[in-house]
Design an enzyme around this catalytic site. Structure first.
Site, PDB file in Angstrom:
ATOM      1  N   THR A  18       0.831  -1.206   0.000  1.00  0.00           N
ATOM      2  CA  THR A  18       0.000   0.000   0.000  1.00  0.00           C
ATOM      3  C   THR A  18       0.865   1.256   0.000  1.00  0.00           C
ATOM      4  OG1 THR A  18      -1.566  -1.243   1.358  1.00  0.00           O
ATOM      5  CG2 THR A  18      -1.961   1.108   1.164  1.00  0.00           C
ATOM      6  N   ARG A  22       7.778  -2.462   2.834  1.00  0.00           N
ATOM      7  CA  ARG A  22       7.792  -2.413   4.296  1.00  0.00           C
ATOM      8  C   ARG A  22       7.982  -3.827   4.821  1.00  0.00           C
ATOM      9  NH1 ARG A  22       2.961   0.920   6.919  1.00  0.00           N
ATOM     10  NH2 ARG A  22       3.696   2.441   5.402  1.00  0.00           N
ATOM     11  N   SER A 120       6.023   4.112   8.575  1.00  0.00           N
ATOM     12  CA  SER A 120       4.845   4.847   9.027  1.00  0.00           C
ATOM     13  C   SER A 120       4.508   4.597  10.495  1.00  0.00           C
ATOM     14  CB  SER A 120       3.679   4.505   8.106  1.00  0.00           C
ATOM     15  OG  SER A 120       2.572   5.289   8.398  1.00  0.00           O
ATOM     16  N   HIS A 121       3.334   4.051  10.712  1.00  0.00           N
ATOM     17  CA  HIS A 121       2.815   3.875  12.068  1.00  0.00           C
ATOM     18  C   HIS A 121       3.219   2.541  12.676  1.00  0.00           C
ATOM     19  CE1 HIS A 121       0.319   2.388   8.885  1.00  0.00           C
ATOM     20  NE2 HIS A 121      -0.073   1.424   9.711  1.00  0.00           N
ATOM     21  N   LYS A 133      10.082   4.067   0.491  1.00  0.00           N
ATOM     22  CA  LYS A 133       9.112   4.325  -0.578  1.00  0.00           C
ATOM     23  C   LYS A 133       9.645   5.409  -1.495  1.00  0.00           C
ATOM     24  CE  LYS A 133       6.451   7.141   2.674  1.00  0.00           C
ATOM     25  NZ  LYS A 133       5.161   7.462   3.250  1.00  0.00           N
ATOM     26  N   ASP A 284       1.545  10.173  13.729  1.00  0.00           N
ATOM     27  CA  ASP A 284       2.143   8.833  13.667  1.00  0.00           C
ATOM     28  C   ASP A 284       3.652   8.916  13.402  1.00  0.00           C
ATOM     29  OD1 ASP A 284       2.176   9.469  10.967  1.00  0.00           O
ATOM     30  OD2 ASP A 284       1.868   7.388  10.361  1.00  0.00           O
ATOM     31  N   ASP A 286       5.658   8.805  10.875  1.00  0.00           N
ATOM     32  CA  ASP A 286       6.205   9.703   9.850  1.00  0.00           C
ATOM     33  C   ASP A 286       5.350  10.956   9.682  1.00  0.00           C
ATOM     34  OD1 ASP A 286       4.139   8.216   8.774  1.00  0.00           O
ATOM     35  OD2 ASP A 286       4.987   8.167   6.756  1.00  0.00           O
ATOM     36  N   ASP A 288       2.316  11.649   8.963  1.00  0.00           N
ATOM     37  CA  ASP A 288       1.268  11.900   7.965  1.00  0.00           C
ATOM     38  C   ASP A 288      -0.124  11.588   8.511  1.00  0.00           C
ATOM     39  OD1 ASP A 288       1.687   9.175   7.930  1.00  0.00           O
ATOM     40  OD2 ASP A 288       1.773   8.978   5.744  1.00  0.00           O
ATOM     41  N   ARG A 289      -0.195  10.835   9.604  1.00  0.00           N
ATOM     42  CA  ARG A 289      -1.509  10.557  10.199  1.00  0.00           C
ATOM     43  C   ARG A 289      -1.807  11.529  11.330  1.00  0.00           C
ATOM     44  NH1 ARG A 289      -2.731   4.121  10.558  1.00  0.00           N
ATOM     45  NH2 ARG A 289      -2.242   3.683   8.385  1.00  0.00           N
ATOM     46  N   THR A 351      -8.149   2.029  -1.108  1.00  0.00           N
ATOM     47  CA  THR A 351      -7.325   2.403   0.042  1.00  0.00           C
ATOM     48  C   THR A 351      -5.895   2.715  -0.391  1.00  0.00           C
ATOM     49  OG1 THR A 351      -8.666   1.089   1.525  1.00  0.00           O
ATOM     50  CG2 THR A 351      -6.388   1.499   2.197  1.00  0.00           C
ATOM     51  N   GLU A 370      -8.874   9.442   4.621  1.00  0.00           N
ATOM     52  CA  GLU A 370      -9.089   8.014   4.818  1.00  0.00           C
ATOM     53  C   GLU A 370      -9.504   7.775   6.259  1.00  0.00           C
ATOM     54  OE1 GLU A 370      -6.593   5.143   2.492  1.00  0.00           O
ATOM     55  OE2 GLU A 370      -5.054   6.550   3.097  1.00  0.00           O
ATOM     56  N   GLU A 371     -10.212   6.666   6.462  1.00  0.00           N
ATOM     57  CA  GLU A 371     -10.663   6.328   7.807  1.00  0.00           C
ATOM     58  C   GLU A 371      -9.496   6.009   8.740  1.00  0.00           C
ATOM     59  OE1 GLU A 371     -10.052   3.090   8.985  1.00  0.00           O
ATOM     60  OE2 GLU A 371      -9.091   2.720   7.057  1.00  0.00           O
ATOM     61  N   LYS A 383      -0.790  12.419   2.790  1.00  0.00           N
ATOM     62  CA  LYS A 383      -1.609  12.921   3.883  1.00  0.00           C
ATOM     63  C   LYS A 383      -0.693  13.689   4.824  1.00  0.00           C
ATOM     64  CE  LYS A 383      -1.639   8.290   5.896  1.00  0.00           C
ATOM     65  NZ  LYS A 383      -1.691   7.248   4.851  1.00  0.00           N
ATOM     66  N   ARG A 503      -9.184  -6.403   7.853  1.00  0.00           N
ATOM     67  CA  ARG A 503      -9.843  -5.203   8.372  1.00  0.00           C
ATOM     68  C   ARG A 503     -11.327  -5.297   8.019  1.00  0.00           C
ATOM     69  NH1 ARG A 503      -5.309  -2.654   9.783  1.00  0.00           N
ATOM     70  NH2 ARG A 503      -3.671  -2.095   8.302  1.00  0.00           N
TER      71      ARG A 503
HETATM   72  C1  G1P Z   1      -3.231   1.323   5.903  1.00  0.00           C
HETATM   73  C2  G1P Z   1      -4.521   2.114   5.895  1.00  0.00           C
HETATM   74  C3  G1P Z   1      -4.592   2.971   4.644  1.00  0.00           C
HETATM   75  C4  G1P Z   1      -3.356   3.851   4.555  1.00  0.00           C
HETATM   76  C5  G1P Z   1      -2.102   3.000   4.644  1.00  0.00           C
HETATM   77  C6  G1P Z   1      -0.842   3.857   4.703  1.00  0.00           C
HETATM   78  O1  G1P Z   1      -3.199   0.467   4.789  1.00  0.00           O
HETATM   79  O2  G1P Z   1      -5.636   1.266   5.975  1.00  0.00           O
HETATM   80  O3  G1P Z   1      -5.760   3.730   4.687  1.00  0.00           O
HETATM   81  O4  G1P Z   1      -3.338   4.558   3.347  1.00  0.00           O
HETATM   82  O5  G1P Z   1      -2.149   2.203   5.827  1.00  0.00           O
HETATM   83  O6  G1P Z   1      -0.843   4.712   5.801  1.00  0.00           O
HETATM   84  P1  G1P Z   1      -3.593  -1.088   4.883  1.00  0.00           P
HETATM   85  O7  G1P Z   1      -2.715  -1.705   5.928  1.00  0.00           O
HETATM   86  O8  G1P Z   1      -5.028  -1.136   5.301  1.00  0.00           O
HETATM   87  O9  G1P Z   1      -3.358  -1.611   3.488  1.00  0.00           O
HETATM   88 ZN    ZN Z   2       2.336   7.348   8.380  1.00  0.00          ZN
END
Ligand code: G1P
Ligand code: ZN
Length: 550
Positions: A18, A22, A120-121, A133, A284, A286, A288-289, A351, A370-371, A383, A503
């Site tokens: 996504t 990673r 990221s997170h 990335k 988060d 990095d 972006d969240r 997504t 995004e949610e 983001k 999810r």
């Molecule tokens: C998750 C989130 C998605 C976001 C991505 C990167 O991806 O659900 O909205 O863009 O992290 O931060 P997923 O693990 O669901 O593929």
């Molecule tokens: Zn992030």
């Protein structure tokens, strides 16, 4: 200094997901793992350019979220880039750049692209995760055509070119050289801060803090801390200590740097306590969240997107209104109602932020969300956590209303979309694939049937055709949509590094203000039960309950 050619062999599975490649840090620590990927990336970039010396005229931005292995990886990338004839690298000081700041630098300096080191997170450290990335010249995540080409290249790689030059002093601003490549170590914050200054009314925001407005921003020991400190406590003169966990640490101080009620529980507790500040937020790994909180009040990311869209004119950058909005498919449809009322287009994408890029580039949308605690706008192509925080700060300043009041007023006007996501982490990959097949079959079989007061009107697997370039993305999540607009969505995560994560997203719309105050899980209980019984989640995941509920 000499350029070496090192023989190497392909690693399995270097396919970006996504959001980039990673993996567990231990995977990245294998000799040649990062090297292979970077070489493959540079090969593909080189091939995309005409002429033999093409990379020589190009500049890439480089930086990361500061997690374990960040600074070692930076040095490796500099040496490979130099050996491959790249012209210039703009490197964030100490190897640090948040994801939105990297996007901002690529755009403000109008360069070829950028490499961001981040998972990221996901947690960091030797036991945690690492990631890399590539972002293109628009500042956004590389399109799938490019990441796929890089993957194909990683599967045929035989050699990596790397310089044996000494390490670059990445803590020292200014110009350094690796072979014939110029490395400019830049202030990690300056470009981003200038961009924020151009979007918001910093004078008004400064006035809020001067008049005693209180806030707690939890940077979760991640890179966002340096941006939040500089902007909130520096430029906006918020009291010292407004930003907590502000120093980026390699292991995030043991925190899981994901701003949601589960992992940012400390902030949630503060916001519920007797001395709660007016406003709470978290970022988060990095940056972006974002998570937005009022006093004893949590804003769901889907609601945040809807409120920002409805109130955007409060913010100088959006005074003239929005071109349109976009949300990822699982994100609640709350923003759709606002878009309809405003008479602007609302796009539903798969997504992942990369799907917003074309819409933003073509000026079809201004704000996206995004949610998963992500929101952003056309100012960058990622983001942007701190941007969302500054938006909410501005809304409070302009309207004089609290976070809770802003959201409750919004529900009164547009109705409330109860929303929750249940994650089942660490499912064996095969079981997860079989589960998705079963859910799709079950949906098809049950379509048209009655469940309590409602009918399952639509069951499908979401497919998207990009309205700008016509590219297709299929298999983006199973949707069960009912005749009252409520939805259950199932998809597998594309960012996990261990097994598979299912999810499950639940959404139910409530127009009646008298019924907008139920606890979320209670309001969604019918759908949660239905997902269990029809989807047999317990049996198929081997888990009694989800591992994370947000
Ligand atoms: C998750 C989130 C998605 C976001 C991505 C990167 O991806 O659900 O909205 O863009 O992290 O931060 P997923 O693990 O669901 O593929
Ligand atoms: Zn992030």
């Amino acid at each position: 200094m000499t350029i070496q050619s090192i023989a190497t062999q392909p690693f399995d599975g270097q396919r970006p997901g996504t959001s980039g490649l990673r993996k567990k840090t231990s995977v990245f620590l294998q000799p040649m793992y990062l090297e292979n990927f970077v070489q493959a990336l540079l090969d593909v970039l080189n091939d995309s350019l005409a002429g033999g010396q093409a990379l020589l005229g190009k500049t890439l931005v480089l930086g990361g979220d500061g997690r374990y292995h960040n600074s070692v990886a930076v040095q490796t990338i500099l040496k490979i880039a130099a050996a491959n004839g790249l012209g210039r690298i703009l490197l964030g000081q100490d190897g640090l750049l948040s994801t939105p700041a990297a996007s901002a630098v690529i755009r403000s300096r109008n360069v070829f692209g950028g490499i961001v080191l981040s998972a990221s997170h996901n947690p960091g450290g030797v036991e945690g995760d690492f990631g890399i990335k590539y972002n293109a010249g628009n500042g956004g995540p590389a399109p799938e055509s490019l990441t796929e080409a890089v993957y194909v290249r990683t599967q045929a790689i035989t050699q990596v070119r790397i310089s044996d030059a000494p390490d670059v002093p990445i803590d020292q601003l200014g110009i350094h050289w690796v072979e014939r490549m110029r490395v400019e170590v830049i202030d990690s914050v300056a470009d981003y801060a200038a961009l924020m200054r151009s979007l918001f009314d910093f004078g008004m925001l400064r006035g809020m803090f001067a008049h005693g407005f209180s806030m707690r921003l939890d940077a979760m020991n991640a890179v966002g801390g340096i941006y939040a400190k500089a902007i909130l406590e520096g430029e906006l003169e918020a009291p010292h200590g407004t930003v907590v966990n502000a120093v980026p640490l390699e292991d995030f101080g043991g925190l899981h740097p994901d701003p949601n009620p589960v992992y940012a529980a400390d902030l949630v507790a503060h916001m519920a306590g007797p001395n709660a500040p007016d406003f709470g937020a978290a970022l988060d790994g990095d940056a972006d969240r974002n998570m937005i909180l009022g006093r004893n009040f949590l804003v769901t990311p889907s609601d945040s997107l809807a409120v920002l869209t409805a109130q955007a004119r409060c913010i100088p950058a959006y005074h003239d209104g929005l071109r349109g909005v976009a949300r990822s498919m699982p994100t609640s449809t709350a923003v759709d109602r606002v878009a309809k009322a405003l008479g602007i287009d609302c796009y539903e994408t798969p997504t992942g932020w990369k799907f917003f890029g074309n819409l933003l580039d073509a000026d079809k949308v201004t704000i996206c969300g995004e949610e998963s605690y992500g929101a952003g706008s056309s100012h960058v192509r990622e983001k942007d956590g701190l941007w969302a925080v500054l938006c909410w700060l501005s809304l409070q300043g302009v309207t004089g209303s609290s976070v809770e009041t802003l959201v409750r007023e919004h529900w009164k006007t547009y109705g409330r979309n109860y929303y929750s996501r249940h994650d089942y982490e660490g499912i064996p990959t095969d079981a997860a694939r079989a589960l998705m097949v079963a859910l799709e079959e079950q949906g098809a079989a049950q379509q048209g049937k009655q469940f309590g007061p409602r009918v399952l009107t639509q069951a499908d697997n979401f497919a998207y055709t990009d309205p700008v370039d016509g590219s297709r993305a299929a298999g983006q999540g199973i949707r069960w949509i009912f005749d009252d607009g409520s939805r259950i969505v199932f998809r597998l995560s594309g960012t996990g590094t261990q097994g598979a994560t299912l999810r499950v997203y639940f959404e139910h719309y409530e127009a009646d203000p008298l019924r907008q105050n139920e606890p979320t899980q209670q309001a969604l209980a019918d759908w949660i039960d239905l997902a269990q019984s029809l989807g047999q989640l317990r049996e198929r995941t081997g888990m009694d309950a989800p591992t994370v509920v947000t």
